[in-house]
Design a protein around this motif. Structure first.
Motif, mmCIF file in Angstrom:
data_model
loop_
_atom_site.group_PDB
_atom_site.id
_atom_site.type_symbol
_atom_site.label_atom_id
_atom_site.label_comp_id
_atom_site.label_asym_id
_atom_site.label_seq_id
_atom_site.Cartn_x
_atom_site.Cartn_y
_atom_site.Cartn_z
ATOM 1 N N ASP A 51 0.801 -1.227 0.000
ATOM 2 C CA ASP A 51 0.000 0.000 0.000
ATOM 3 C C ASP A 51 0.833 1.276 0.000
ATOM 4 N N ALA A 52 2.126 1.161 0.236
ATOM 5 C CA ALA A 52 2.988 2.355 0.222
ATOM 6 C C ALA A 52 3.201 2.871 -1.204
ATOM 7 N N VAL A 53 2.781 2.065 -2.191
ATOM 8 C CA VAL A 53 2.998 2.452 -3.596
ATOM 9 C C VAL A 53 1.667 2.775 -4.261
ATOM 10 N N HIS A 54 1.591 3.915 -4.902
ATOM 11 C CA HIS A 54 0.426 4.284 -5.714
ATOM 12 C C HIS A 54 0.892 4.430 -7.163
ATOM 13 N N VAL A 55 0.339 3.611 -8.036
ATOM 14 C CA VAL A 55 0.775 3.580 -9.437
ATOM 15 C C VAL A 55 -0.048 4.567 -10.267
ATOM 16 N N VAL A 56 0.651 5.448 -11.002
ATOM 17 C CA VAL A 56 -0.030 6.381 -11.904
ATOM 18 C C VAL A 56 0.603 6.230 -13.293
ATOM 19 N N ALA A 57 -0.136 5.604 -14.199
ATOM 20 C CA ALA A 57 0.358 5.444 -15.575
ATOM 21 C C ALA A 57 0.064 6.731 -16.333
ATOM 22 N N GLN A 58 1.114 7.486 -16.612
ATOM 23 C CA GLN A 58 0.921 8.829 -17.163
ATOM 24 C C GLN A 58 2.174 9.257 -17.916
ATOM 25 N N ASP A 59 1.976 9.802 -19.116
ATOM 26 C CA ASP A 59 3.074 10.452 -19.836
ATOM 27 C C ASP A 59 3.264 11.831 -19.214
ATOM 28 N N VAL A 60 4.442 12.101 -18.659
ATOM 29 C CA VAL A 60 4.643 13.381 -17.947
ATOM 30 C C VAL A 60 4.571 14.581 -18.885
ATOM 31 N N ALA A 61 4.764 14.339 -20.188
ATOM 32 C CA ALA A 61 4.767 15.453 -21.138
ATOM 33 C C ALA A 61 3.391 15.728 -21.735
ATOM 34 N N ALA A 62 2.396 14.928 -21.365
ATOM 35 C CA ALA A 62 1.049 15.121 -21.929
ATOM 36 C C ALA A 62 0.376 16.324 -21.276
ATOM 37 N N PRO A 63 -0.489 17.013 -22.025
ATOM 38 C CA PRO A 63 -1.209 18.142 -21.424
ATOM 39 C C PRO A 63 -1.990 17.696 -20.190
ATOM 40 N N VAL A 111 12.562 19.157 -19.493
ATOM 41 C CA VAL A 111 12.513 20.511 -18.913
ATOM 42 C C VAL A 111 11.067 20.966 -18.625
ATOM 43 N N ARG A 112 10.223 20.938 -19.674
ATOM 44 C CA ARG A 112 8.879 21.503 -19.476
ATOM 45 C C ARG A 112 8.073 20.666 -18.475
ATOM 46 N N ALA A 113 8.144 19.331 -18.588
ATOM 47 C CA ALA A 113 7.351 18.480 -17.693
ATOM 48 C C ALA A 113 7.779 18.638 -16.225
ATOM 49 N N PRO A 114 9.088 18.634 -15.908
ATOM 50 C CA PRO A 114 9.459 18.874 -14.511
ATOM 51 C C PRO A 114 8.959 20.222 -13.995
ATOM 52 N N ALA A 115 9.090 21.274 -14.827
ATOM 53 C CA ALA A 115 8.622 22.601 -14.400
ATOM 54 C C ALA A 115 7.125 22.573 -14.116
ATOM 55 N N GLU A 116 6.377 21.905 -14.979
ATOM 56 C CA GLU A 116 4.923 21.865 -14.815
ATOM 57 C C GLU A 116 4.517 21.045 -13.585
ATOM 58 N N LEU A 117 5.219 19.935 -13.338
ATOM 59 C CA LEU A 117 4.882 19.132 -12.152
ATOM 60 C C LEU A 117 5.202 19.917 -10.875
ATOM 61 N N ILE A 118 6.328 20.613 -10.873
ATOM 62 C CA ILE A 118 6.671 21.441 -9.701
ATOM 63 C C ILE A 118 5.590 22.508 -9.509
ATOM 64 N N ARG A 119 5.183 23.159 -10.606
ATOM 65 C CA ARG A 119 4.174 24.221 -10.502
ATOM 66 C C ARG A 119 2.881 23.673 -9.886
ATOM 67 N N CYS A 120 2.451 22.513 -10.345
ATOM 68 C CA CYS A 120 1.199 21.944 -9.842
ATOM 69 C C CYS A 120 1.330 21.495 -8.381
ATOM 70 N N ALA A 121 2.521 21.014 -8.005
ATOM 71 C CA ALA A 121 2.708 20.501 -6.638
ATOM 72 C C ALA A 121 3.015 21.608 -5.633
ATOM 73 N N LEU A 122 3.339 22.799 -6.112
ATOM 74 C CA LEU A 122 3.888 23.847 -5.236
ATOM 75 C C LEU A 122 3.028 24.164 -4.007
ATOM 76 N N PRO A 123 1.705 24.349 -4.139
ATOM 77 C CA PRO A 123 0.930 24.661 -2.926
ATOM 78 C C PRO A 123 1.071 23.564 -1.868
ATOM 79 N N HIS A 124 1.112 22.314 -2.310
ATOM 80 C CA HIS A 124 1.227 21.186 -1.365
ATOM 81 C C HIS A 124 2.621 21.131 -0.760
ATOM 82 N N LEU A 125 3.642 21.394 -1.582
ATOM 83 C CA LEU A 125 5.018 21.404 -1.068
ATOM 84 C C LEU A 125 5.180 22.543 -0.055
ATOM 85 N N ARG A 126 4.578 23.701 -0.336
ATOM 86 C CA ARG A 126 4.665 24.848 0.597
ATOM 87 C C ARG A 126 4.017 24.482 1.927
ATOM 88 N N GLU A 127 2.875 23.810 1.847
ATOM 89 C CA GLU A 127 2.134 23.460 3.067
ATOM 90 C C GLU A 127 2.985 22.604 3.996
#
Ligand SMILES: NC(=O)c1ccc[n+]([C@@H]2O[C@H](COP(=O)([O-])OP(=O)(O)OC[C@H]3O[C@@H](n4cnc5c(N)ncnc54)[C@H](OP(=O)(O)O)[C@@H]3O)[C@@H](O)[C@H]2O)c1
Length: 248
Positions: A51-63, A111-127
């Motif tokens: 249960d410590a693993v959550h699988v998300v099948a996702q292309d990181v570069a997809a919109p 480059v773009r995908a890491p930036a976008e994932l950081i942007r989306c995660a930022l409120p949670h990372l700040r918390e």
């Protein structure tokens, strides 16, 4: 060191360096959202670590990928303490023979995908006063004849790391690891022919003072140290070579 109770997102976790990172982070007790395009190899991690693993099948570069990955992690584990941007695309070859479409593909994943994932995660990372670890490459700081555009994307990721470290301080730390050569499936898909790949491998070992390829867990352990605020709470904007001395 312990990462017990922390929620960590790792992209490209199914194989190679990402798998080594996932195993190390899971062994330290974290809950991990593992991301990759193929579901099956990610499921193997879930079978081993439960249960410590959550699988998300996702292309990181997809919109919309960043939004979906963050939603999956927060729904399952209640928040996010760390994002490890490891998924990467490496296509090698001389510039005059290159397909320009590959430039866009490499930039999108590296480059773009890491930036976008950081942007989306930022409120949670700040918390949670969390952190980001970007898996860059020594190719982002060394001359890379025959691999110039790959190197350029990693140099861009290094720049992103340093700028965002300052932009987000003191709430969220942002660091990068710059691996030297590690034997992974990446080396089978670079676009080089067998002789070219073998020449490159031999040259890499010859130019690595420790005289061998690194192992994925040797990168994974450093990722754990950078995530852990007890060890690395005063470390941000670092471009950490873990490279057998290749950049020494
Ligand atoms: N190996 C080295 O010598 C070396 C040296 C320096 C830096 N690095 C960096 O280390 C990172 C990992 O590389 P590796 O050597 O471990 O390569 P790898 O074994 O090929 O792993 C790459 C992983 O990323 C996933 N991935 C690729 N594109 C993706 C996408 N668009 N969306 C989601 N997941 C994607 C792949 O899974 P799916 O195919 O299922 O999506 C795969 O599991 C890369 O950023 C690479 O640039 C590697």
């Amino acid at each position: 060191m312990t990462l017990a109770g922390k929620s960590v997102i790792i992209t490209g976790a199914a194989t190679g360096i990402g798998r080594g990172i996932a195993e190390c982070v899971l062994k330290e007790g974290a809950d991990v959202t593992v991301v990759g395009r193929r579901e099956e190899p990610l499921r193997e991690l879930a079978e081993r670590f439960g249960d410590a693993v959550h699988v998300v099948a996702q292309d990181v570069a997809a919109p919309g990928a960043g939004t979906r990955i963050v939603a999956a992690a927060t729904t399952r584990f209640g928040g996010i303490d760390a994002v490890v941007n490891n998924a990467g695309l490496a296509r090698f070859g001389a510039l005059d023979a290159a397909d320009p479409a590959l430039f866009d593909a490499m930039f999108a994943v590296n480059v773009r995908a890491p930036a976008e994932l950081i942007r989306c995660a930022l409120p949670h990372l700040r918390e949670r006063r969390g952190s980001v670890v970007n898996i860059s490459s020594v190719g982002g700081v060394l001359a890379m004849p025959g691999r110039a555009f790959y190197g350029a994307t990693k140099a861009a990721l290094n720049s992103l790391t340093r700028s965002l470290a300052v932009e987000f301080a003191p709430d969220v730390r942002v660091n990068a690891i710059l691996p030297g050569p590690v034997l992974t499936p990446m080396w089978d898909g670079t676009g080089l022919d067998a002789a070219g790949a073998e020449r490159l491998r031999a040259g890499l070992i010859a130019s690595t003072p420790m005289g061998r390829f690194g192992e994925d867990r040797e990168i994974g352990r450093w990722v754990c140290l950078l995530i852990d605020p007890e060890v690395s709470g005063w470390v941000t904007g670092a471009l950490m070579p873990v490279d057998g001395g290749r950049t020494a």
